[in-house]
Design a protein around this motif. Structure first.
Motif, mmCIF file in Angstrom:
data_model
loop_
_atom_site.group_PDB
_atom_site.id
_atom_site.type_symbol
_atom_site.label_atom_id
_atom_site.label_comp_id
_atom_site.label_asym_id
_atom_site.label_seq_id
_atom_site.Cartn_x
_atom_site.Cartn_y
_atom_site.Cartn_z
ATOM 1 N N ARG A 169 -34.773 -15.631 4.595
ATOM 2 C CA ARG A 169 -35.317 -16.795 3.882
ATOM 3 C C ARG A 169 -34.245 -17.846 3.625
ATOM 4 O O ARG A 169 -34.549 -18.997 3.323
ATOM 5 C CB ARG A 169 -35.997 -16.379 2.577
ATOM 6 C CG ARG A 169 -35.054 -15.983 1.471
ATOM 7 C CD ARG A 169 -35.805 -15.644 0.202
ATOM 8 N NE ARG A 169 -36.599 -16.774 -0.278
ATOM 9 C CZ ARG A 169 -37.395 -16.716 -1.338
ATOM 10 N NH1 ARG A 169 -37.523 -15.588 -1.984
ATOM 11 N NH2 ARG A 169 -38.062 -17.767 -1.729
ATOM 12 N N ALA A 188 -40.653 -14.845 6.288
ATOM 13 C CA ALA A 188 -39.329 -15.032 5.686
ATOM 14 C C ALA A 188 -38.995 -13.776 4.894
ATOM 15 O O ALA A 188 -39.829 -13.288 4.124
ATOM 16 C CB ALA A 188 -39.337 -16.255 4.771
ATOM 17 N N ASP A 190 -36.350 -11.641 2.354
ATOM 18 C CA ASP A 190 -35.258 -11.643 1.382
ATOM 19 C C ASP A 190 -34.247 -10.605 1.800
ATOM 20 O O ASP A 190 -34.312 -9.449 1.385
ATOM 21 C CB ASP A 190 -35.829 -11.243 0.015
ATOM 22 C CG ASP A 190 -35.764 -12.397 -0.960
ATOM 23 O OD1 ASP A 190 -34.862 -13.242 -0.807
ATOM 24 O OD2 ASP A 190 -36.631 -12.443 -1.845
ATOM 25 N N PRO B 403 -43.346 -20.742 6.330
ATOM 26 C CA PRO B 403 -43.532 -19.312 6.573
ATOM 27 C C PRO B 403 -44.933 -18.850 6.183
ATOM 28 O O PRO B 403 -45.538 -19.372 5.244
ATOM 29 C CB PRO B 403 -42.484 -18.665 5.657
ATOM 30 C CG PRO B 403 -41.453 -19.722 5.436
ATOM 31 C CD PRO B 403 -42.209 -21.021 5.438
ATOM 32 N N THR B 406 -43.338 -14.566 2.451
ATOM 33 C CA THR B 406 -41.944 -14.249 2.144
ATOM 34 C C THR B 406 -41.931 -12.870 1.486
ATOM 35 O O THR B 406 -42.656 -12.637 0.516
ATOM 36 C CB THR B 406 -41.341 -15.301 1.193
ATOM 37 O OG1 THR B 406 -41.435 -16.590 1.823
ATOM 38 C CG2 THR B 406 -39.881 -15.006 0.889
#
Lengths: 421, 421
Positions: A169, A188, A190, B403, B406
């Motif tokens: 991300r 995305a 983390d 995106p 996430t």
């Protein structure tokens, strides 16, 4: 994995087996990527059907993209007729201005920013896509530091299949938006690239019909980088350069350029001339450079911290093979600071009008550093690889370049700047 | 202006005169751009030295860039040997997915984002640079909406000469940074493109050795766009498409593609087949579209307000000639809203993996609008021109793509998104 083993008819050119890079065990051509004996990485093995003059004529009469080398890749013979991005045949730019600045004789830049999504990843994705379709996969996927995300999403769009792309991300906004623009699935995550790579491996194990280009079809994917070596040799008039300087992320590109060069010798397309391969890393993620300097034969993973995000692979899969290649050819691996990365970007842009991404800045500055250290011969024919586009890493230079002046639209205002010369 | 008139030896290929587009008066080849009789715009006139088969063989054996057409351009015969960006020979992409979405039969995208700085401007700048050097100019300059700025700064860097580039300070950050990266002089101006264009004219009058590519060497510069027409015809197998859709900023590109087509007919390289030329504008800057719809033969200047900044020329120099071309060939000019521009960008990216800048979005959506209105034949061979790269106008799509999700880097988190399919 049973999926493709049930497809013995896969038409993948001269590819006859997958061979373990560690123990040499051979398995049949299919969607395997780890050796059934030792879990080492697999690599495509070929039995060439064409050689020498006959092969050269086939290549030279082929299309102006990587498919002119189709006979040397694990792809169907009719690959050029299927919808794909047709990457490759990027410019080999004679870099006389840069050579002069560096005190070199003959320098070229292989400028892969000219590919459809502006990085060398279009090459590897095109080969992965072609192989994946033959092997029966339905979805094109990848974990990516950005360039690969763009390439996979674009190639899948053109091919009319689904893409699923995983990126950190924290990636440059440019690479996120451009990937999202192609309309595939973009996730995305983390975490670091290494975290995402691990996640991709887990998903690949669950979903038999997803081709993670750089995970479960990696043996095919990686072969795409050979075309960089083929093109350089052909563009030099079918000869090998004396020195090449190549950025190192996973390390696959460097080892495959070397493989490409050796194949050309074996196939009788170039003379068997000695060459040296040099690897370039950013100091903030330099596990291979560190291993080279320490004389290790393995690479210790690091936590990446550099603006060169496309090279920020802390645990590079091909790191040990980079060491092998560099040591065998009398090359070296070197690394440079983030400030030097920016300097390298600006130097290349100013001298040759080539605006590289951070990886290109790494490579230019490593070239300069190796020259200063006397590791690289300034008089030998040298090719520097620029693998990506500065438009995707604008943040890197945003703090250091800008307008020379801002003025109202009058002649007097312009004259007052002193820029009129 | 006395500078180049003292250089009767300028080697500019088959160019034999500059001819006024309004009154037909001929003047010698030099750095003039306005007719000495009526102040109308000048255009390069040729006496061809090669024709037919002989010319075709010369082209086909030439380099993979615009210099394969050197015999048809106002440039020295040895132009390919001088340091330049070697633009051109971009891909003509068969766009079957997009054609299907639009209900068309045969559609191609001429994708000029493949040029070195990712827009068609590399073509015109390369020709301007070659002519400017022959004519004795020392500095390469321009007012620009962005793409031209990139192209001029890069070409000057490669050529080893000074560049001075003027851009609106409101320009996309991407285009400002990429221009600044090349290290030339970059002047941000508080004003519209039309203000800056006027300023450039004033400076050009003061500085005899500055070549403002699109001002005082415009007759040569504009000829570069003919190569888009040449390439499309050659890439189709030496024939003209039935319909072309081209974005309109100054209008020069559209008129020069038409000129290129007509030259190919005259030179015996393609059959004299009928074709229609369509122009595309953004509604927020649509002076030519308005004039076309109103049936005017002149174009009334407007104040531009659109996200398609590379088309935001409110007072387009070639506007009247666009009307001539479109009316003569049975085409049309149409315009679309900024929302449609974004839709067009996304449609092209999703279907063909081509990420266009806003001008490309304009062109795609105008194509769709013309089809819906029955102005364009869905079954006739059609070529759509994408002249720039989405990486330079990311702001346009930043609000509408991103995106899909996430997540933390775990398999469970991914499965929970529902994206696993």
């Amino acid at each position: 994995m049973t999926l493709a083993l049930s497809r013995p008819t896969a038409r993948l050119g001269a590819a006859v087996a997958l061979s373990c890079r560690e123990c040499g065990t051979r398995t049949e051509v299919g969607p395997q990527y780890a050796c059934p004996e030792c879990f080492g990485p697999l690599e495509v093995a070929y039995e060439w059907t064409l050689r020498g003059e006959e092969l050269r004529r086939e290549i030279e009469s082929g299309p102006e993209n990587i498919w002119r080398y189709a006979a040397l890749l694990p792809v169907p013979a009719d690959v050029a007729a299927t919808p794909n991005m047709n990457p490759g045949r990027t410019k080999l730019v004679r870099a006389d201005n840069l050579a002069r600045e560096l005190g070199m004789g003959n320098l070229w830049v292989k400028d892969d920013s000219g590919n459809p999504t502006h990085s060398f990843k279009d090459r590897v994705v095109a080969v992965a896509l072609a192989a994946a379709r033959e092997l029966g996969f339905q979805v094109l996927a990848c974990p990516s530091t950005g360039n690969l995300a763009n390439a996979v999403a674009a190639a899948a769009a053109r091919a009319g299949i689904r893409s699923v792309v995983f990126v950190p991300r924290t990636l440059e906004q440019q690479k996120i938006l451009t990937t999202a623009a192609y309309g595939g699935t973009l996730v995305a995550v983390d975490g670091s690239y290494d975290d995402i790579n691990r996640l991709a491996g887990q998903i690949a194990a669950e979903r038999e019909d997803w081709a993670f280009v750089n995970v479960n079809v990696r043996p095919f994917y990686a072969e795409g980088s050979k075309t960089l070596g083929y093109e350089v040799a052909e563009q030099l008039g079918w000869r090998l350069p004396r020195q090449v300087v190549i950025p190192v992320a996973s390390g696959a590109q460097l080892t495959k350029v070397d493989k490409g060069f050796r194949e050309l010798v074996e196939l009788g397309l170039v003379d068997d001339a000695s060459y040296s391969v040099f690897g370039a890393q950013a100091t903030g993620c330099s596990p291979v450079s560190t291993a080279f300097k320490q004389g290790w034969d393995t690479v210790r993973p690091v936590k990446a911290d550099t603006i060169a995000k496309s090279l920020a692979i802390g645990n590079p899969a091909d790191g040990p093979y980079v060491l092998d290649t560099v040591n065998r050819t009398g090359g070296a691996v070197e690394d440079v600071s983030d400030d030097e990365v920016v300097d390298g970007i600006r130097l290349l842009a100013r001298t040759e009008g080539i605006f590289a991404e951070t990886a290109g800045g790494v490579t230019v500055s490593v070239l300069r550093k190796l020259l200063a250290a006397g590791r690289l011969d300034p008089d030998a024919d040298t090719v520097l690889f620029n693998t990506g586009d500065g438009l995707k890493t604008l943040d890197a230079i945003a703090g250091s370049v800008g307008p020379s002046a801002t003025i109202p639209p009058t002649l007097e205002a312009f004259e007052a700047t002193g820029l009129a010369g």
